[in-house]
Write a protein that holds these residues in place. Structure first.
Motif, mmCIF file in Angstrom:
data_model
loop_
_atom_site.group_PDB
_atom_site.id
_atom_site.type_symbol
_atom_site.label_atom_id
_atom_site.label_comp_id
_atom_site.label_asym_id
_atom_site.label_seq_id
_atom_site.Cartn_x
_atom_site.Cartn_y
_atom_site.Cartn_z
ATOM 1 N N SER A 168 0.833 -1.211 0.000
ATOM 2 C CA SER A 168 0.000 0.000 0.000
ATOM 3 C C SER A 168 0.861 1.253 0.000
ATOM 4 O O SER A 168 0.563 2.233 -0.698
ATOM 5 C CB SER A 168 -0.930 0.004 1.220
ATOM 6 O OG SER A 168 -1.797 -1.095 1.201
ATOM 7 N N LEU A 169 1.950 1.234 0.767
ATOM 8 C CA LEU A 169 2.852 2.379 0.836
ATOM 9 C C LEU A 169 3.520 2.631 -0.507
ATOM 10 O O LEU A 169 3.599 3.778 -0.974
ATOM 11 C CB LEU A 169 3.908 2.143 1.920
ATOM 12 C CG LEU A 169 4.971 3.240 2.090
ATOM 13 C CD1 LEU A 169 4.307 4.548 2.504
ATOM 14 C CD2 LEU A 169 6.014 2.814 3.108
ATOM 15 N N SER A 172 1.162 4.164 -2.992
ATOM 16 C CA SER A 172 0.855 5.572 -2.730
ATOM 17 C C SER A 172 1.978 6.509 -3.185
ATOM 18 O O SER A 172 1.753 7.686 -3.425
ATOM 19 C CB SER A 172 0.587 5.785 -1.239
ATOM 20 O OG SER A 172 1.764 5.563 -0.474
ATOM 21 N N GLU A 173 3.194 5.972 -3.313
ATOM 22 C CA GLU A 173 4.353 6.784 -3.685
ATOM 23 C C GLU A 173 4.674 6.715 -5.171
ATOM 24 O O GLU A 173 5.133 7.681 -5.767
ATOM 25 C CB GLU A 173 5.586 6.342 -2.884
ATOM 26 C CG GLU A 173 5.516 6.654 -1.395
ATOM 27 C CD GLU A 173 5.614 8.152 -1.127
ATOM 28 O OE1 GLU A 173 6.260 8.860 -1.939
ATOM 29 O OE2 GLU A 173 5.047 8.609 -0.117
#
Length: 323
Positions: A168-169, A172-173
């Motif tokens: 997920s991280l 998002s980036e």
């Protein structure tokens, strides 16, 4: 493999709607990631041109997946110390991949695969760690491995919750696509079997044989002639070593899942700078052996031991050129 648009060979073909859409996606991702900043040209600046690279991304069975386009810089035109200083190649080594996959299998961890939409560096590299080609995080008793090969990512961890959080991280980036469980990466097909994984480069090996023009060759049962070692002065030198260079490099990558040809490929690559006819004959023998063993691959099985055992054998007297 059937696709609606062939790989373009000229600018007109590149304007096909399918390829144009793929170029738009690549360019949009570069803009969204602030990959570059437009500035006035300094008087003494060396301008580097860009180029578009086109290819079909296929699955392990050769079926078409999507149109893949990359905008790349012409690195050959750069001067070290003027246009660039340190460069970083985000390419994980094959032994690292094998070790991490073995650990994941032994720990019954889930193994995930992700694809980054573009391969440009997204930020400045302030410093290098002792292990720059992959990221190892130790959080209490949790292990996480992120293996990066340009724009392909393998992610595994001893915690499913942590693995999900990292995915997920990353999403998002960066502009990326989650491809599910590991099944096909770097031309390697990955299939689950009882107690482990089976890694196969059958498709890639077939492409090497076709590139060599030896599709109808007679297979041989062994990859190397054991009667003697190769010398740098065995026979006349190859007039045009281009094909030799290409095939030797391809066979070197094939050793990822074919340790049975590691020794002879290493011997062939020793003479890649100036091959002789005898070396080319040895290379063709490897291809004949691969032709008859396309079904072979690498089995990775679960193990209760996490110890690493290495073997080495130095034959100092065996080299006919330096003994």
């Amino acid at each position: 493999m059937t696709t609606s648009s062939l790989v373009p060979r000229n600018p007109k073909q590149a304007l096909d709607p399918n390829w144009k859409a793929a170029m738009t996606d690549e360019y949009t991702a570069l803009i969204n990631n602030d990959t570059w900043e437009l500035v006035p040209r300094p008087p003494i600046a060396n301008i580097l041109r860009c180029m578009w690279i086109f290819c079909h991304k296929t699955d392990s069975d050769g079926s078409f997946v999507r149109y893949k386009v990359r905008l790349v810089g012409d690195g050959n035109a750069q001067q070290v110390g003027i246009d660039c200083v340190e460069t970083f190649s985000p390419v994980v080594k094959p032994p690292t991949i094998r070790v991490v996959l073995s650990l994941a299998i032994s720990g019954a961890w889930s193994i995930h695969q992700l694809d980054v939409k573009n391969a440009f560096l997204h930020d400045n590299l302030e410093e290098f760690s002792m292990i720059p080609r992959y990221l190892l995080c130790v959080l209490a008793v949790i292990l996480l491995f992120l293996l990066l090969y340009v724009d392909d990512i393998i992610l595994t961890a001893s915690s499913k919750v942590l693995c999900k959080s990292i995915i997920s991280l990353l999403a998002s980036e960066f502009a990326m696509k989650y491809l599910g469980s590991l099944h096909y990466f770097l031309s390697i097909a990955v299939s689950s079997e009882l107690g482990g994984l089976f890694l196969s480069q059958r498709k890639y090996a077939t492409e090497i044989i076709e590139r060599s023009g030896m599709s109808s060759c007679k297979p041989t049962h062994t990859p190397v002639d054991t009667s003697g070692k190769m010398s740098a002065f065995d026979s006349p030198h190859v007039t045009d070593p281009t094909l030799y260079h290409s095939l030797a490099s391809a066979l070197q990558f094939l050793t990822f899942t074919r340790p049975d040809i590691s020794y002879v490929v290493q011997q062939v690559c020793l003479h890649i700078h100036d091959p002789c006819e005898a070396h080319f004959h040895a290379l063709k023998r490897v291809i004949r052996y691969v032709q008859g063993t396309l079904h072979l691959g690498l089995h990775l099985s679960s193990s209760s031991s996490t110890s690493m055992v290495c073997y080495t054998d130095a034959d100092w007297d065996g080299c006919p050129d330096t003994r």
